[in-house]
Design an enzyme around this catalytic site. Structure first.
Site, PDB file in Angstrom:
ATOM      1  N   SER A   1       0.859  -1.195   0.000  1.00  0.00           N
ATOM      2  CA  SER A   1       0.000   0.000   0.000  1.00  0.00           C
ATOM      3  C   SER A   1       0.887   1.234   0.000  1.00  0.00           C
ATOM      4  O   SER A   1       1.947   1.251   0.632  1.00  0.00           O
ATOM      5  CB  SER A   1      -0.885   0.030   1.243  1.00  0.00           C
ATOM      6  OG  SER A   1      -1.412   1.331   1.420  1.00  0.00           O
TER       7      SER A   1
ATOM      8  N   TYR B   1      -1.261  -0.536  10.139  1.00  0.00           N
ATOM      9  CA  TYR B   1      -1.396  -0.846   8.716  1.00  0.00           C
ATOM     10  C   TYR B   1      -0.183  -0.334   7.941  1.00  0.00           C
ATOM     11  O   TYR B   1       0.416  -1.079   7.154  1.00  0.00           O
ATOM     12  CB  TYR B   1      -2.680  -0.191   8.207  1.00  0.00           C
ATOM     13  CG  TYR B   1      -2.982  -0.389   6.740  1.00  0.00           C
ATOM     14  CD1 TYR B   1      -3.396  -1.634   6.262  1.00  0.00           C
ATOM     15  CD2 TYR B   1      -2.910   0.670   5.838  1.00  0.00           C
ATOM     16  CE1 TYR B   1      -3.717  -1.811   4.922  1.00  0.00           C
ATOM     17  CE2 TYR B   1      -3.230   0.510   4.497  1.00  0.00           C
ATOM     18  CZ  TYR B   1      -3.630  -0.738   4.042  1.00  0.00           C
ATOM     19  OH  TYR B   1      -3.950  -0.903   2.711  1.00  0.00           O
TER      20      TYR B   1
ATOM     21  N   GLN C   1      -0.303   7.971   6.275  1.00  0.00           N
ATOM     22  CA  GLN C   1      -1.702   8.371   6.069  1.00  0.00           C
ATOM     23  C   GLN C   1      -2.237   9.103   7.294  1.00  0.00           C
ATOM     24  O   GLN C   1      -3.118   9.932   7.195  1.00  0.00           O
ATOM     25  CB  GLN C   1      -2.566   7.124   5.798  1.00  0.00           C
ATOM     26  CG  GLN C   1      -3.996   7.461   5.427  1.00  0.00           C
ATOM     27  CD  GLN C   1      -4.781   6.228   5.077  1.00  0.00           C
ATOM     28  OE1 GLN C   1      -5.221   5.470   5.945  1.00  0.00           O
ATOM     29  NE2 GLN C   1      -4.966   6.011   3.798  1.00  0.00           N
TER      30      GLN C   1
HETATM   31  P1  NAP Z   1     -11.374  -5.897   0.631  1.00  0.00           P
HETATM   32  O1  NAP Z   1     -12.312  -5.250  -0.316  1.00  0.00           O
HETATM   33  O2  NAP Z   1     -11.703  -5.838   2.070  1.00  0.00           O
HETATM   34  O3  NAP Z   1     -11.115  -7.419   0.235  1.00  0.00           O
HETATM   35  C1  NAP Z   1     -10.202  -8.174   1.014  1.00  0.00           C
HETATM   36  C2  NAP Z   1     -10.737  -9.559   1.284  1.00  0.00           C
HETATM   37  O4  NAP Z   1      -9.787 -10.206   2.152  1.00  0.00           O
HETATM   38  C3  NAP Z   1     -12.069  -9.570   2.037  1.00  0.00           C
HETATM   39  O5  NAP Z   1     -12.921 -10.581   1.564  1.00  0.00           O
HETATM   40  C4  NAP Z   1     -11.634  -9.825   3.478  1.00  0.00           C
HETATM   41  O6  NAP Z   1     -12.626 -10.416   4.281  1.00  0.00           O
HETATM   42  C5  NAP Z   1     -10.471 -10.777   3.256  1.00  0.00           C
HETATM   43  N1  NAP Z   1      -9.604 -10.853   4.423  1.00  0.00           N
HETATM   44  C6  NAP Z   1      -9.030  -9.834   5.101  1.00  0.00           C
HETATM   45  N2  NAP Z   1      -8.347 -10.293   6.158  1.00  0.00           N
HETATM   46  C7  NAP Z   1      -8.497 -11.643   6.155  1.00  0.00           C
HETATM   47  C8  NAP Z   1      -8.033 -12.692   6.988  1.00  0.00           C
HETATM   48  N3  NAP Z   1      -7.317 -12.440   8.097  1.00  0.00           N
HETATM   49  N4  NAP Z   1      -8.347 -13.964   6.690  1.00  0.00           N
HETATM   50  C9  NAP Z   1      -9.084 -14.238   5.599  1.00  0.00           C
HETATM   51  N5  NAP Z   1      -9.580 -13.287   4.780  1.00  0.00           N
HETATM   52  C10 NAP Z   1      -9.273 -12.006   5.050  1.00  0.00           C
HETATM   53  O7  NAP Z   1      -9.905  -5.224   0.446  1.00  0.00           O
HETATM   54  P2  NAP Z   1      -9.179  -4.584  -0.852  1.00  0.00           P
HETATM   55  O8  NAP Z   1      -9.415  -3.118  -0.874  1.00  0.00           O
HETATM   56  O9  NAP Z   1      -9.459  -5.408  -2.040  1.00  0.00           O
HETATM   57  O10 NAP Z   1      -7.672  -4.762  -0.389  1.00  0.00           O
HETATM   58  C11 NAP Z   1      -6.866  -5.843  -0.814  1.00  0.00           C
HETATM   59  C12 NAP Z   1      -5.415  -5.513  -0.513  1.00  0.00           C
HETATM   60  O11 NAP Z   1      -5.042  -4.310  -1.213  1.00  0.00           O
HETATM   61  C13 NAP Z   1      -5.129  -5.250   0.970  1.00  0.00           C
HETATM   62  O12 NAP Z   1      -3.870  -5.784   1.316  1.00  0.00           O
HETATM   63  C14 NAP Z   1      -5.079  -3.734   1.048  1.00  0.00           C
HETATM   64  O13 NAP Z   1      -4.271  -3.287   2.092  1.00  0.00           O
HETATM   65  C15 NAP Z   1      -4.452  -3.407  -0.303  1.00  0.00           C
HETATM   66  N6  NAP Z   1      -4.693  -2.023  -0.739  1.00  0.00           N
HETATM   67  C16 NAP Z   1      -5.933  -1.618  -1.139  1.00  0.00           C
HETATM   68  C17 NAP Z   1      -6.110  -0.304  -1.562  1.00  0.00           C
HETATM   69  C18 NAP Z   1      -7.433   0.193  -2.063  1.00  0.00           C
HETATM   70  O14 NAP Z   1      -7.485   1.363  -2.500  1.00  0.00           O
HETATM   71  N7  NAP Z   1      -8.493  -0.590  -2.038  1.00  0.00           N
HETATM   72  C19 NAP Z   1      -5.032   0.602  -1.540  1.00  0.00           C
HETATM   73  C20 NAP Z   1      -3.795   0.155  -1.094  1.00  0.00           C
HETATM   74  C21 NAP Z   1      -3.635  -1.157  -0.700  1.00  0.00           C
HETATM   75  P3  NAP Z   1     -13.458  -9.445   5.293  1.00  0.00           P
HETATM   76  O15 NAP Z   1     -14.349  -8.582   4.434  1.00  0.00           O
HETATM   77  O16 NAP Z   1     -14.179 -10.403   6.164  1.00  0.00           O
HETATM   78  O17 NAP Z   1     -12.432  -8.626   6.024  1.00  0.00           O
END
Ligand code: NAP
Length: 249
Positions: free
Chosen positions: A131, A144, A138
């Site tokens: 990230s 995080y 942030q």
């Molecule tokens: P998301 O929409 O929450 O999807 C992540 C998935 O992972 C969800 O289904 C979540 O389940 C699951 N998950 C999280 N922790 C878990 C655990 N301990 N065991 C099993 N499943 C787990 O997140 P996203 O935005 O796609 O983010 C994905 C990655 O990209 C993350 O590492 C995030 O830090 C990174 N990222 C995202 C952004 C952005 O703009 N979206 C920016 C920078 C970095 P739950 O819903 O139950 O938690």
């Protein structure tokens, strides 16, 4: 593929499947995982779904063991699950901080640790999702941000350690991607629409968010032999958000 049921992870799963890979979705959200599986089956794509919480080492071991049992090999580990959980320096305490490291960093290590014997056999690859908060900060999210800094450090560290085994390790770093997690974060602001417009205005390339599919395309490249001589890299897929001149926006 950790966190593969929703958001960026789901886009990676879809892109991998479209390229003919067999994604194993490891996620704790059973409902979203089942929906995605049904969609993949409809497209005649093979996949598997493991409903596992990655917060324990046993869960991570079980994910690797089940994937290998089902398909006999493991070519790529994609560490993606995480949550921007707002454990700040003031608004938080040392226990919360450790919990945040468990949510965002420790399972990256555990998955790589347990996957390693299989990746050695396949001469496979690891792709981590980082990230931009690791390099920009942030505010109010020490756990995080430091986890994601750890992910960047481990990418270099593992790239070096795994050279003799021909295992490549890289990280893709998103900044602003609309996903369920991002929506949740946005909704914590008093005026989410205004906050989003402010963010969009600061994204140099096309003043828009990165799509999850654009993140997935970079991940699939790094997972495939097309990136056969790329290792230890931090690839920012963010429309120039982190590195381009502020004067542009
Ligand atoms: P998301 O929409 O929450 O999807 C992540 C998935 O992972 C969800 O289904 C979540 O389940 C699951 N998950 C999280 N922790 C878990 C655990 N301990 N065991 C099993 N499943 C787990 O997140 P996203 O935005 O796609 O983010 C994905 C990655 O990209 C993350 O590492 C995030 O830090 C990174 N990222 C995202 C952004 C952005 O703009 N979206 C920016 C920078 C970095 P739950 O819903 O139950 O938690």
């Amino acid at each position: 593929m950790t966190g593969g049921a929703k958001g960026i992870g789901a886009a990676i799963v879809r892109t991998c499947a479209a390229e003919g890979a067999i994604p194993v979705i490891v996620d704790r959200d059973a409902e979203a995982g089942k929906q995605l599986r049904t969609e993949l089956r409809g497209n005649k794509a093979r996949s598997d779904l493991l409903i596992i919480d990655l917060l324990t080492a046993e869960g991570c071991l079980s994910a690797v063991e089940q994937a290998v049992k089902a398909f006999g090999r493991l070519d790529v580990l994609i560490n993606n699950a995480g949550v921007n959980d707002k454990v700040g320096l003031e608004r938080g305490n040392p226990n919360d901080f450790v919990t945040s490291l468990n949510r965002n960093l420790v399972h990256y290590y555990s998955m790589a640790h347990y996957a390693l014997p299989h990746l050695k056999q396949s001469r496979g690859a690891i792709v981590n999702i980082g990230s931009k908060t690791a390099v920009t900060g942030q505010g109010d999210t020490s756990g995080y941000a430091s986890s994601k800094g750890g992910v960047m450090a481990l990418t270099r560290e593992w790239a070096v350690e795994l050279l003799p085994h021909h295992i490549r390790v890289n990280t893709v770093i998103p900044a602003e991607v609309m996903t369920p997690l991002y929506r949740q974060w946005l909704d914590t602001f008093p005026d989410p629409k205004e906050k989003l417009n402010n963010i969009l205005a600061k994204i140099p390339l096309e003043k828009r968010m990165t799509t999850a599919e654009e993140i997935a395309a970079a991940v699939v490249f790094l997972a495939s032999p097309k990136s056969g001589h790329t290792t230890g890299q931090h690839i920012f897929v963010d429309g120039g958000y982190v590195h381009l001149d502020r004067a542009l926006t």
